[in-house]
Enzyme design. Structure first.
Site, PDB file in Angstrom:
ATOM      1  N   ARG A 177      37.028  36.570  29.588  1.00 43.81           N
ATOM      2  CA  ARG A 177      37.019  36.864  31.035  1.00 43.81           C
ATOM      3  C   ARG A 177      37.859  35.877  31.837  1.00 43.81           C
ATOM      4  O   ARG A 177      37.483  35.464  32.937  1.00 43.81           O
ATOM      5  CB  ARG A 177      35.575  36.905  31.582  1.00 43.81           C
ATOM      6  CG  ARG A 177      34.691  37.915  30.933  1.00 43.81           C
ATOM      7  CD  ARG A 177      35.158  39.359  31.088  1.00 43.81           C
ATOM      8  NE  ARG A 177      34.451  40.198  30.155  1.00 43.81           N
ATOM      9  CZ  ARG A 177      34.921  40.546  28.954  1.00 43.81           C
ATOM     10  NH1 ARG A 177      36.136  40.192  28.569  1.00 43.81           N
ATOM     11  NH2 ARG A 177      34.209  41.287  28.147  1.00 43.81           N
ATOM     12  N   SER A 227      28.129  42.593  35.168  1.00 46.17           N
ATOM     13  CA  SER A 227      27.489  41.369  34.671  1.00 46.17           C
ATOM     14  C   SER A 227      27.839  40.206  35.586  1.00 46.17           C
ATOM     15  O   SER A 227      29.012  39.915  35.793  1.00 46.17           O
ATOM     16  CB  SER A 227      27.979  41.033  33.264  1.00 46.17           C
ATOM     17  OG  SER A 227      27.651  42.086  32.403  1.00 46.17           O
ATOM     18  N   GLU A 297      30.530  34.977  35.971  1.00 47.36           N
ATOM     19  CA  GLU A 297      31.681  35.838  35.671  1.00 47.36           C
ATOM     20  C   GLU A 297      32.263  36.340  37.001  1.00 47.36           C
ATOM     21  O   GLU A 297      33.458  36.412  37.185  1.00 47.36           O
ATOM     22  CB  GLU A 297      31.240  37.035  34.810  1.00 47.36           C
ATOM     23  CG  GLU A 297      32.399  37.973  34.493  1.00 47.36           C
ATOM     24  CD  GLU A 297      32.041  39.028  33.448  1.00 47.36           C
ATOM     25  OE1 GLU A 297      31.289  38.727  32.493  1.00 47.36           O
ATOM     26  OE2 GLU A 297      32.518  40.165  33.592  1.00 47.36           O
TER      27      GLU A 297
HETATM   28  C1  LIG Z   1      29.196  48.510  37.196  1.00 49.34           C
HETATM   29  C2  LIG Z   1      30.203  47.530  36.694  1.00 49.34           C
HETATM   30  C3  LIG Z   1      30.469  47.446  35.336  1.00 49.34           C
HETATM   31  C4  LIG Z   1      31.403  46.524  34.842  1.00 49.34           C
HETATM   32  N1  LIG Z   1      31.653  46.487  33.500  1.00 49.34           N
HETATM   33  C5  LIG Z   1      32.571  45.608  33.021  1.00 49.34           C
HETATM   34  C6  LIG Z   1      32.870  45.564  31.615  1.00 49.34           C
HETATM   35  O1  LIG Z   1      32.336  46.300  30.818  1.00 49.34           O
HETATM   36  N2  LIG Z   1      33.788  44.651  31.202  1.00 49.34           N
HETATM   37  C7  LIG Z   1      34.431  43.808  32.057  1.00 49.34           C
HETATM   38  O2  LIG Z   1      35.276  43.006  31.613  1.00 49.34           O
HETATM   39  N3  LIG Z   1      34.165  43.829  33.386  1.00 49.34           N
HETATM   40  C8  LIG Z   1      33.264  44.703  33.877  1.00 49.34           C
HETATM   41  N4  LIG Z   1      33.000  44.732  35.220  1.00 49.34           N
HETATM   42  C9  LIG Z   1      33.658  43.756  36.116  1.00 49.34           C
HETATM   43  C10 LIG Z   1      34.994  44.222  36.721  1.00 49.34           C
HETATM   44  O3  LIG Z   1      35.103  45.627  36.745  1.00 49.34           O
HETATM   45  C11 LIG Z   1      36.177  43.622  35.956  1.00 49.34           C
HETATM   46  O4  LIG Z   1      36.141  42.213  35.983  1.00 49.34           O
HETATM   47  C12 LIG Z   1      37.524  44.091  36.515  1.00 49.34           C
HETATM   48  O5  LIG Z   1      38.551  43.699  35.618  1.00 49.34           O
HETATM   49  C13 LIG Z   1      37.825  43.533  37.895  1.00 49.34           C
HETATM   50  O6  LIG Z   1      38.918  44.272  38.421  1.00 49.34           O
HETATM   51  P1  LIG Z   1      39.103  44.509  40.000  1.00 49.34           P
HETATM   52  O7  LIG Z   1      40.385  45.220  40.183  1.00 49.34           O
HETATM   53  O8  LIG Z   1      37.905  45.125  40.585  1.00 49.34           O
HETATM   54  O9  LIG Z   1      39.273  43.010  40.497  1.00 49.34           O
HETATM   55  P2  LIG Z   1      38.623  42.329  41.799  1.00 49.34           P
HETATM   56  O10 LIG Z   1      37.145  42.253  41.650  1.00 49.34           O
HETATM   57  O11 LIG Z   1      39.168  42.965  43.030  1.00 49.34           O
HETATM   58  O12 LIG Z   1      39.238  40.892  41.655  1.00 49.34           O
HETATM   59  C14 LIG Z   1      38.859  40.073  40.558  1.00 49.34           C
HETATM   60  C15 LIG Z   1      39.920  38.995  40.381  1.00 49.34           C
HETATM   61  O13 LIG Z   1      41.117  39.601  39.919  1.00 49.34           O
HETATM   62  C16 LIG Z   1      42.188  39.226  40.743  1.00 49.34           C
HETATM   63  N5  LIG Z   1      43.153  40.327  40.810  1.00 49.34           N
HETATM   64  C17 LIG Z   1      42.924  41.616  41.192  1.00 49.34           C
HETATM   65  N6  LIG Z   1      44.083  42.312  41.144  1.00 49.34           N
HETATM   66  C18 LIG Z   1      45.036  41.460  40.710  1.00 49.34           C
HETATM   67  C19 LIG Z   1      46.433  41.566  40.472  1.00 49.34           C
HETATM   68  N7  LIG Z   1      47.125  42.705  40.687  1.00 49.34           N
HETATM   69  N8  LIG Z   1      47.120  40.468  40.057  1.00 49.34           N
HETATM   70  C20 LIG Z   1      46.467  39.289  39.861  1.00 49.34           C
HETATM   71  N9  LIG Z   1      45.154  39.127  40.072  1.00 49.34           N
HETATM   72  C21 LIG Z   1      44.438  40.195  40.498  1.00 49.34           C
HETATM   73  C22 LIG Z   1      41.575  38.925  42.110  1.00 49.34           C
HETATM   74  O14 LIG Z   1      42.401  38.059  42.846  1.00 49.34           O
HETATM   75  C23 LIG Z   1      40.253  38.281  41.691  1.00 49.34           C
HETATM   76  O15 LIG Z   1      40.434  36.920  41.417  1.00 49.34           O
HETATM   77  C24 LIG Z   1      32.076  45.653  35.744  1.00 49.34           C
HETATM   78  C25 LIG Z   1      31.812  45.744  37.122  1.00 49.34           C
HETATM   79  C26 LIG Z   1      30.892  46.676  37.594  1.00 49.34           C
HETATM   80  C27 LIG Z   1      30.646  46.785  39.069  1.00 49.34           C
END
Ligand SMILES: Cc1cc2nc3c(=O)[nH]c(=O)nc-3n(C[C@H](O)[C@H](O)[C@H](O)COP(=O)(O)OP(=O)(O)OC[C@H]3O[C@@H](n4cnc5c(N)ncnc54)[C@H](O)[C@@H]3O)c2cc1C
Length: 304
Positions: A177, A227, A297
């Protein structure tokens, strides 16, 4: 804020009026439905617009936050100063040979579905992760034994000062992560996933199985960040929290899920303060009962 009107006008010139919001409640843009106001929320439609917004923030020395789908962040109730950028309009997905290429604002779920339609295997693990492609790279998102690191070839990024670069898988320091992006704060623009030809029915069966497992174990009926904690070496965060008797407990509208103890749900209009107090209560109790430090996380950002 100094020069607020001037900054707004410049952002509108760059991204168009429909793509610039002022004093925007960020709870409308996070999956957990929590977050105070952003001074400016911008949605560029091209890479050039991304670069121009970065130049503008340098010119005015403005704070800057990049968000994907907001599925892994808690934005404090005081909100975010300066410019917040989301790349949701940069969401194209296409195929070249056995590679799938996606712009970073695409949903990683949509990329996983596209790979299925193209009879390409490797991205099945991502079929239920509710993040953007950029967020998935930054977090090295993973599930059920697969992670981005296994299928990523290279990414195109913009540095915070607006320079374009290509980074290979090995240069991204993809770990549990985490990635180098958490230190450099580069902006991922485009991602190349190296996949293999596969059998449609087998790929689909795997995705259906993972979806079933996710839906039966996770409280997807409530807003959450997934998580909250990383898996501590040798333990499972959810099991430690469950064995601490914390399910159903929380502050205000936030509650440790009774379905999956690793999730804290926004049950009833929780504020960031409720959610963070619940996180702290969980960490303190687990430390007292089991001597284990739970590492976050989820990312907590913004002003109190
Ligand atoms: C119901 C649920 C289930 C989930 N299940 C999982 C799972 O199974 N596995 C898992 O790994 N995660 C899971 N997650 C967590 C989440 O979906 C992941 O961490 C996902 O990768 C975050 O992506 P995001 O676009 O929403 O990022 P955000 O939450 O918007 O941002 C997270 C970070 O990423 C950075 N970021 C976003 N876009 C970019 C970009 N283009 N360039 C550089 N940095 C960027 C942001 O600056 C921030 O620091 C879950 C979340 C929820 C709500």
């Amino acid at each position: 804020m100094e020069h607020a009107e001037q900054i707004y006008q410049r952002l509108v010139e760059i991204c168009g009026e429909r793509n610039v919001l002022r004093d925007e409640p960020m709870k409308n843009h996070t999956l957990v439905r929590i977050g105070g106001k952003a001074d400016f929320l911008v949605w560029p439609e091209t890479y050039e617009q991304v670069i121009e917004v970065l130049r503008l923030k340098e010119e005015y020395g403005l704070p800057f936050t990049l968000l994907g789908n907001g599925s892994n962040v808690i934005i404090r109730d005081g909100g975010l100063r300066g410019i917040v950028m989301q790349l949701k309009h940069l969401n194209r997905i296409w195929r070249e040979g056995n590679n799938v290429i996606a712009q970073s604002g695409a949903d990683i779920k949509a990329v996983s579905r596209f790979a299925l339609e193209q009879h390409l295997t490797g991205l099945e693990f991502a079929c239920g992760i509710p993040g953007s492609v950029g967020g998935a790279i930054m977090m090295n998102a993973g599930a059920y034994g697969g992670e981005v690191k296994d299928v990523l070839d290279h990414v195109k990024v913009a540095t915070l000062s607006g320079e374009l670069k290509t980074l290979k898988n090995e240069e991204l320091e993809l770990g549990y992560r985490t990635s180098i992006i958490s230190r450099t704060h580069d902006i991922v623009l485009e991602v190349v996933f190296a996949l293999r030809p596969g059998d449609y029915a087998q790929i689909k069966a795997k995705m259906d199985d993972l979806t079933f497992q996710r839906e039966s174990k996770q409280p997807l009926e409530y807003p959450s960040v997934g998580s909250v904690f990383k898996r501590p070496p040798g333990y499972f965060a959810g099991k430690l929290i469950q064995d601490s008797g914390l399910q159903g407990k929380g502050f205000g509208g936030a509650e440790v899920s009774t379905k999956h103890a690793g999730f804290i749900i926004n049950k009833n209009n929780a504020t960031a303060a409720d959610y963070i107090a619940t996180i702290e209560m969980v960490r303190k109790t687990v430390k007292e009962k089991f001597g284990v430090d739970l590492e976050l996380e989820v990312k907590i950002i913004g002003e109190e």
